[in-house]
Design a protein around this motif. Structure first.
Motif, short mmCIF file in Angstrom:
data_model
loop_
_atom_site.label_atom_id
_atom_site.label_comp_id
_atom_site.label_asym_id
_atom_site.label_seq_id
_atom_site.Cartn_x
_atom_site.Cartn_y
_atom_site.Cartn_z
N ARG A 24 0.88 -1.16 0.00
CA ARG A 24 0.00 0.00 0.00
C ARG A 24 0.92 1.21 0.00
N CYS A 25 0.88 2.00 -1.07
CA CYS A 25 1.82 3.13 -1.18
C CYS A 25 1.29 4.34 -0.41
N ILE A 26 2.20 4.97 0.31
CA ILE A 26 1.91 6.20 1.05
C ILE A 26 2.89 7.24 0.52
N GLY A 27 2.41 8.43 0.23
CA GLY A 27 3.32 9.44 -0.29
C GLY A 27 2.89 10.83 0.11
N PRO A 28 3.78 11.80 -0.07
CA PRO A 28 3.48 13.17 0.32
C PRO A 28 2.41 13.78 -0.59
N GLN A 29 1.49 14.50 0.02
CA GLN A 29 0.43 15.17 -0.72
C GLN A 29 0.05 16.45 0.00
N VAL A 30 -0.50 17.39 -0.75
CA VAL A 30 -0.91 18.66 -0.15
C VAL A 30 -2.31 18.50 0.42
N ARG A 31 -2.44 18.81 1.71
CA ARG A 31 -3.75 18.80 2.38
C ARG A 31 -3.83 20.03 3.28
N ASP A 32 -4.85 20.84 3.09
CA ASP A 32 -5.07 22.00 3.96
C ASP A 32 -3.82 22.88 4.10
N GLY A 33 -3.12 23.07 3.00
CA GLY A 33 -1.99 23.99 3.02
C GLY A 33 -0.70 23.43 3.59
N ALA A 34 -0.65 22.13 3.80
CA ALA A 34 0.59 21.51 4.30
C ALA A 34 0.82 20.19 3.57
N ILE A 35 2.06 19.72 3.61
CA ILE A 35 2.37 18.42 3.01
C ILE A 35 2.23 17.36 4.09
N VAL A 36 1.43 16.34 3.78
CA VAL A 36 1.24 15.24 4.72
C VAL A 36 1.38 13.92 3.94
N TYR A 37 1.61 12.85 4.65
CA TYR A 37 1.61 11.53 4.02
C TYR A 37 0.18 11.01 3.92
N ASP A 38 -0.16 10.45 2.76
CA ASP A 38 -1.48 9.86 2.59
C ASP A 38 -1.37 8.76 1.53
N ALA A 39 -2.44 7.96 1.42
CA ALA A 39 -2.44 6.87 0.44
C ALA A 39 -2.22 7.44 -0.96
N LEU A 40 -1.34 6.78 -1.70
CA LEU A 40 -0.92 7.31 -3.00
C LEU A 40 -1.22 6.29 -4.09
N SER A 41 -2.07 6.70 -5.03
CA SER A 41 -2.38 5.80 -6.15
C SER A 41 -1.57 6.16 -7.38
#
Ligand code: SF4
Ligand code: SF4
Length: 368
Positions: A24-41
């Motif tokens: 299950r890939c997790i990668g950096p993504q922009v959420r609410d003005g910050a970079i967070v790790y989330d599931a990455l497709s």
């Protein structure tokens, strides 16, 4: 070991291989003005053409005209929440019909994670957490379960933020180990290095191109530049003696006047591992559970022993944090507990800078 060059437009192929291997890939993504790790497709979810502007008490993202996926320093959290859950039930208890209590360990199963975009400071922090949770005779089973299936794709830092100081702690900007793959991102693509056999297996079928000398030079140059751009730093890697010999320095009181004791710093710190326990019961006494929850040395409860609050104010709590993190960690782990990620600086609502406080206290001068 250098494996080859992956064109920028083929980054998705790496994600596809990892997905195909069951990760299950997790990668950096922009959420609410910050970079967070989330599931990455797909790689379209990565923060392409984004940079972060960080300083004391400030974190902001900005669009750039670039196409790089990893042209920023770090996000809110490192790997800590993926291996040491913010809240986790450790055991449950049930009352049987005969009145006996039956205890059972809570061992949720975890999908194997592949984490993309891990920074050098985050790998250094993970190595410390490994020593804490796994390095004793009895390993922490929940941590071990999460950690064992983890595949780590590091990206060497090319764009440190204004809060970063990993060069002074010796933990970055280049990832030196603890990864399965490490990438140097250039405008046209990635130099791919392998750090494990499974890393090598993963990229074996990707059709990587040979790395050219100019690509290798460009990657080395951008790491040197990233190191040189860091403006903050700790006065020394070992501040044990200086901190322990200054318990009454007036700076402790001065920083306590600014500190809100909110615990943001310990929450975002990738190496802080303190926790509290919480027991809950059904009202009829038929069942209960025992959970651990992240805690902070800035809370009153964390300094309570047998009804006595041993650190009754913010001055003594901040002093505990700093002298443990930068001092007594050396006795526990053979190194400081700070990897120079700068998160506690950026995410402190009062803009308190650990490097400034450490320098003032370790200078020994009473005017701070
Ligand atoms: S140093 Fe900053 S982040 Fe940490 S507890 Fe104090 S105010 Fe909160
Ligand atoms: S003390 Fe601050 S700079 Fe050091 S590792 Fe923790 S969050 Fe990062």
């Amino acid at each position: 070991m250098e494996a080859g060059f992956l064109q920028h437009g083929r980054f998705q192929a790496l994600l596809d291989v990892l997905h195909g291997c069951g990760y299950r890939c997790i990668g950096p993504q922009v959420r609410d003005g910050a970079i967070v790790y989330d599931a990455l497709s797909t790689c379209r979810e990565l923060p392409q053409g984004v940079r972060d502007l960080q300083s004391a008490g400030s974190y902001r993202l900005e669009r750039t005209s670039g196409l790089r996926y990893f042209g920023w320093a770090n996000g809110l959290q490192a790997l800590k929440p993926m291996v040491f859950a913010p809240e986790e039930t450790l055991w449950r208890v049930q009352r049987a019909d005969d009145g006996a209590l039956r205890f059972s360990a809570s061992r949720p199963s975890f999908a194997n994670l592949a984490v993309i975009g891990v920074r050098a400071c985050d790998l250094a922090a993970l190595a410390l957490l490994d020593r804490h949770f796994l390095g004793t005779a009895v390993a922490d089973p929940c941590y071990a379960a999460r950690r064992s299936g983890m595949f780590l794709v590091a990206v060497h830092c090319s764009d440190p933020s204004g809060s970063c100081f990993c060069a002074s702690t010796g933990d970055g900007p280049q990832a030196s180990g603890g990864f399965d793959l490490a990438l140097s991102e250039l405008d046209e693509g990635f130099i791919v290095e392998t750090g494990s056999a499974r890393g090598a297996d993963t990229v074996a079928g990707l059709g990587l191109e040979p790395v050219t000398a100019s690509q290798r030079d460009a990657a080395a140059r951008q790491i040197d530049t990233a190191r040189a751009r860091q403006r903050r730093g700790l006065p020394s890697r070992d501040l044990r003696a200086a901190l322990v010999s200054n318990p009454e320095h007036p700076r402790w009181e001065q920083v306590a006047q600014r500190c809100l004791a909110c615990g943001n710093c310990t929450s975002v710190c990738p190496t802080c591992f303190c926790h509290a326990v919480c027991d809950s019961m059904e009202l009829d006494g038929s069942a209960g559970a025992h959970a651990r929850i992240w805690d902070s040395c800035f809370t009153a409860g964390h300094s309570q022993i047998h009804g006595l609050t041993v650190r009754p104010d913010t001055r003594t709590r901040y002093r505990q944090w700093l002298t443990h993190k930068l001092g007594s960690w050396h006795e526990q782990f053979g190194r400081s507990g700070c990897v120079g990620c700068g998160r506690c600086i950026s995410w402190c609502p009062a803009g308190i800078d650990i490097t400034e406080e450490a320098a003032a206290i370790c200078s020994g001068s009473s005017d701070g």
